[in-house]
Write an enzyme that holds these catalytic residues in place. Structure first.
Site, PDB file in Angstrom:
ATOM      1  N   PHE A  64      -8.155  14.360  39.552  1.00 39.72           N
ATOM      2  CA  PHE A  64      -8.376  15.550  38.504  1.00 39.72           C
ATOM      3  C   PHE A  64      -9.942  16.277  39.083  1.00 39.72           C
ATOM      4  O   PHE A  64     -10.363  17.008  38.634  1.00 39.72           O
ATOM      5  CB  PHE A  64      -8.369  15.555  37.249  1.00 39.72           C
ATOM      6  CG  PHE A  64      -9.391  14.461  36.449  1.00 39.72           C
ATOM      7  CD1 PHE A  64     -10.549  14.488  36.318  1.00 39.72           C
ATOM      8  CD2 PHE A  64      -8.777  13.074  36.178  1.00 39.72           C
ATOM      9  CE1 PHE A  64     -11.480  13.608  35.728  1.00 39.72           C
ATOM     10  CE2 PHE A  64      -9.527  12.192  35.799  1.00 39.72           C
ATOM     11  CZ  PHE A  64     -10.866  12.385  35.702  1.00 39.72           C
TER      12      PHE A  64
ATOM     13  N   THR B  46     -11.576  12.173  24.446  1.00 44.27           N
ATOM     14  CA  THR B  46     -11.578  13.098  25.620  1.00 44.27           C
ATOM     15  C   THR B  46     -10.178  13.914  25.676  1.00 44.27           C
ATOM     16  O   THR B  46     -10.390  15.219  25.651  1.00 44.27           O
ATOM     17  CB  THR B  46     -11.530  12.079  26.928  1.00 44.27           C
ATOM     18  OG1 THR B  46     -12.765  11.679  27.057  1.00 44.27           O
ATOM     19  CG2 THR B  46     -11.570  13.054  28.145  1.00 44.27           C
TER      20      THR B  46
ATOM     21  N   TYR C   7     -20.678  15.459  38.555  1.00 45.52           N
ATOM     22  CA  TYR C   7     -19.513  14.596  38.415  1.00 45.52           C
ATOM     23  C   TYR C   7     -19.084  13.594  39.650  1.00 45.52           C
ATOM     24  O   TYR C   7     -18.090  13.413  39.589  1.00 45.52           O
ATOM     25  CB  TYR C   7     -18.256  15.423  38.176  1.00 45.52           C
ATOM     26  CG  TYR C   7     -18.442  16.082  36.277  1.00 45.52           C
ATOM     27  CD1 TYR C   7     -18.119  15.065  35.531  1.00 45.52           C
ATOM     28  CD2 TYR C   7     -18.642  17.358  36.287  1.00 45.52           C
ATOM     29  CE1 TYR C   7     -18.254  15.453  34.217  1.00 45.52           C
ATOM     30  CE2 TYR C   7     -18.484  17.831  35.107  1.00 45.52           C
ATOM     31  CZ  TYR C   7     -18.304  16.783  33.855  1.00 45.52           C
ATOM     32  OH  TYR C   7     -18.504  17.595  32.796  1.00 45.52           O
TER      33      TYR C   7
ATOM     34  N   LYS D 137     -18.812  23.406  27.575  1.00 45.41           N
ATOM     35  CA  LYS D 137     -18.276  23.779  28.521  1.00 45.41           C
ATOM     36  C   LYS D 137     -17.564  25.257  28.686  1.00 45.41           C
ATOM     37  O   LYS D 137     -17.569  25.933  27.537  1.00 45.41           O
ATOM     38  CB  LYS D 137     -16.996  22.898  28.891  1.00 45.41           C
ATOM     39  CG  LYS D 137     -17.642  21.584  28.911  1.00 45.41           C
ATOM     40  CD  LYS D 137     -16.423  20.339  29.490  1.00 45.41           C
ATOM     41  CE  LYS D 137     -16.475  19.056  29.726  1.00 45.41           C
ATOM     42  NZ  LYS D 137     -15.584  18.121  30.041  1.00 45.41           N
TER      43      LYS D 137
ATOM     44  N   ARG E 214     -20.960  10.814  20.706  1.00 38.91           N
ATOM     45  CA  ARG E 214     -19.615  10.661  21.000  1.00 38.91           C
ATOM     46  C   ARG E 214     -18.889  10.563  19.862  1.00 38.91           C
ATOM     47  O   ARG E 214     -17.517  11.192  20.244  1.00 38.91           O
ATOM     48  CB  ARG E 214     -19.417   9.417  22.016  1.00 38.91           C
ATOM     49  CG  ARG E 214     -20.282   9.356  23.152  1.00 38.91           C
ATOM     50  CD  ARG E 214     -20.221   8.010  23.960  1.00 38.91           C
ATOM     51  NE  ARG E 214     -18.842   8.021  24.758  1.00 38.91           N
ATOM     52  CZ  ARG E 214     -18.330   8.467  25.618  1.00 38.91           C
ATOM     53  NH1 ARG E 214     -19.046   9.694  26.169  1.00 38.91           N
ATOM     54  NH2 ARG E 214     -17.160   8.441  26.094  1.00 38.91           N
TER      55      ARG E 214
ATOM     56  N   HIS F  42     -19.102  17.907  26.783  1.00 38.52           N
ATOM     57  CA  HIS F  42     -19.126  16.663  27.806  1.00 38.52           C
ATOM     58  C   HIS F  42     -20.444  15.918  26.933  1.00 38.52           C
ATOM     59  O   HIS F  42     -21.128  16.535  26.279  1.00 38.52           O
ATOM     60  CB  HIS F  42     -19.614  16.924  29.161  1.00 38.52           C
ATOM     61  CG  HIS F  42     -20.483  15.754  29.765  1.00 38.52           C
ATOM     62  ND1 HIS F  42     -19.574  14.769  30.247  1.00 38.52           N
ATOM     63  CD2 HIS F  42     -21.636  15.407  29.836  1.00 38.52           C
ATOM     64  CE1 HIS F  42     -20.454  13.670  30.722  1.00 38.52           C
ATOM     65  NE2 HIS F  42     -21.789  14.269  30.589  1.00 38.52           N
TER      66      HIS F  42
ATOM     67  N   ASN G 292     -11.883  20.721  27.530  1.00 39.91           N
ATOM     68  CA  ASN G 292     -12.021  19.997  26.006  1.00 39.91           C
ATOM     69  C   ASN G 292     -13.420  20.192  25.628  1.00 39.91           C
ATOM     70  O   ASN G 292     -14.066  19.427  24.978  1.00 39.91           O
ATOM     71  CB  ASN G 292     -11.936  18.486  26.578  1.00 39.91           C
ATOM     72  CG  ASN G 292     -12.932  17.947  27.279  1.00 39.91           C
ATOM     73  OD1 ASN G 292     -13.710  18.529  28.126  1.00 39.91           O
ATOM     74  ND2 ASN G 292     -12.998  16.470  27.329  1.00 39.91           N
TER      75      ASN G 292
ATOM     76  N   GLU H 285     -28.486  11.993  33.470  1.00 36.48           N
ATOM     77  CA  GLU H 285     -27.961  13.432  33.301  1.00 36.48           C
ATOM     78  C   GLU H 285     -29.116  14.313  32.648  1.00 36.48           C
ATOM     79  O   GLU H 285     -29.267  15.476  33.134  1.00 36.48           O
ATOM     80  CB  GLU H 285     -26.949  13.359  32.484  1.00 36.48           C
ATOM     81  CG  GLU H 285     -25.719  12.454  32.918  1.00 36.48           C
ATOM     82  CD  GLU H 285     -24.519  12.168  32.223  1.00 36.48           C
ATOM     83  OE1 GLU H 285     -23.381  11.757  32.487  1.00 36.48           O
ATOM     84  OE2 GLU H 285     -24.586  12.917  30.887  1.00 36.48           O
TER      85      GLU H 285
HETATM   86  P1  CMP Z   1     -16.266  14.677  30.612  1.00 35.91           P
HETATM   87  O1  CMP Z   1     -16.826  13.843  29.460  1.00 35.91           O
HETATM   88  O2  CMP Z   1     -16.922  16.242  30.748  1.00 35.91           O
HETATM   89  O3  CMP Z   1     -16.320  13.769  31.779  1.00 35.91           O
HETATM   90  C1  CMP Z   1     -15.227  13.825  32.869  1.00 35.91           C
HETATM   91  C2  CMP Z   1     -13.963  15.006  32.606  1.00 35.91           C
HETATM   92  O4  CMP Z   1     -12.962  14.936  33.324  1.00 35.91           O
HETATM   93  C3  CMP Z   1     -13.824  14.707  31.147  1.00 35.91           C
HETATM   94  O5  CMP Z   1     -14.851  15.149  30.217  1.00 35.91           O
HETATM   95  C4  CMP Z   1     -12.608  15.453  30.981  1.00 35.91           C
HETATM   96  O6  CMP Z   1     -12.671  16.836  30.621  1.00 35.91           O
HETATM   97  C5  CMP Z   1     -12.173  15.400  32.526  1.00 35.91           C
HETATM   98  N1  CMP Z   1     -10.710  14.806  32.650  1.00 35.91           N
HETATM   99  C6  CMP Z   1     -10.233  13.495  32.417  1.00 35.91           C
HETATM  100  N2  CMP Z   1      -9.187  13.419  32.638  1.00 35.91           N
HETATM  101  C7  CMP Z   1      -8.769  14.609  32.979  1.00 35.91           C
HETATM  102  C8  CMP Z   1      -7.331  15.041  33.421  1.00 35.91           C
HETATM  103  N3  CMP Z   1      -6.253  13.937  33.225  1.00 35.91           N
HETATM  104  N4  CMP Z   1      -7.114  16.044  33.978  1.00 35.91           N
HETATM  105  C9  CMP Z   1      -8.266  17.116  34.081  1.00 35.91           C
HETATM  106  N5  CMP Z   1      -9.510  16.708  33.480  1.00 35.91           N
HETATM  107  C10 CMP Z   1      -9.751  15.371  33.080  1.00 35.91           C
END
Ligand code: CMP
Length: 140
Positions: free
Chosen positions: A59, A93, A51, A11, A87, A117, A114, A128
């Protein structure tokens, strides 16, 4: 065990800090093979479509604007039980809950920023991967 493919994104928070190589080393050391990879700038439309499953989440807007804030590296990873293995090495996450040695424990800044993904199932991995790669561009 089954040879699987999973889909991965490094990311914008990670590309901005020049962490692509360090994250790829964690994946490779865990036994995952990078069989396709490209560095791209997502458009708003692409991020919203990718997404789409999260579009009702509070969010969603923040997630889309973060994912288009800089380049990402999209990847196909291959290995035995690649979906679950990936994973595991990504970690939880929320980096505050991620295990020692995982990518998110090592590098993630927050639950939103984070660093990585990964697909959550083999079925989603296939979808995907197809979103970003043609079969001819995946080279085991
Ligand atoms: P990802 O695996 O990319 O899939 C969905 C993403 O939403 C997840 O990783 C997080 O980075 C993001 N996400 C999940 N919860 C929150 C949150 N509370 N606030 C902001 N981003 C979020």
């Amino acid at each position: 065990m089954a040879l699987e493919r999973t889909f991965s994104i490094i990311k914008p928070d990670a590309t901005e800090r020049n962490l692509t190589g360090k994250i790829n080393a964690v994946f490779e050391d865990a036994g995952l093979r990078i069989v396709a990879q490209k560095r791209i700038q997502l458009t708003q439309k692409e991020a919203e479509a990718f997404y789409g499953v999260h579009k009702e989440r509070p969010f969603f807007g923040e997630l889309v604007s973060f994912m288009i804030s800089g380049p990402v590296v999209v990847q196909v990873l291959e290995g035995e039980n690649a979906v679950a293995l990936h994973r595991d090495v990504m970690g939880a996450t929320n980096p505050a809950e991620a295990a020692e040695g995982t990518v998110r424990k090592l590098f993630a800044k927050s639950i939103g920023e984070n660093s990585v993904h990964g697909s959550d199932s083999l079925e989603n991995a296939e979808k995907e991967i197809k979103f970003f790669f043609a079969e001819k561009d995946i080279l085991p």
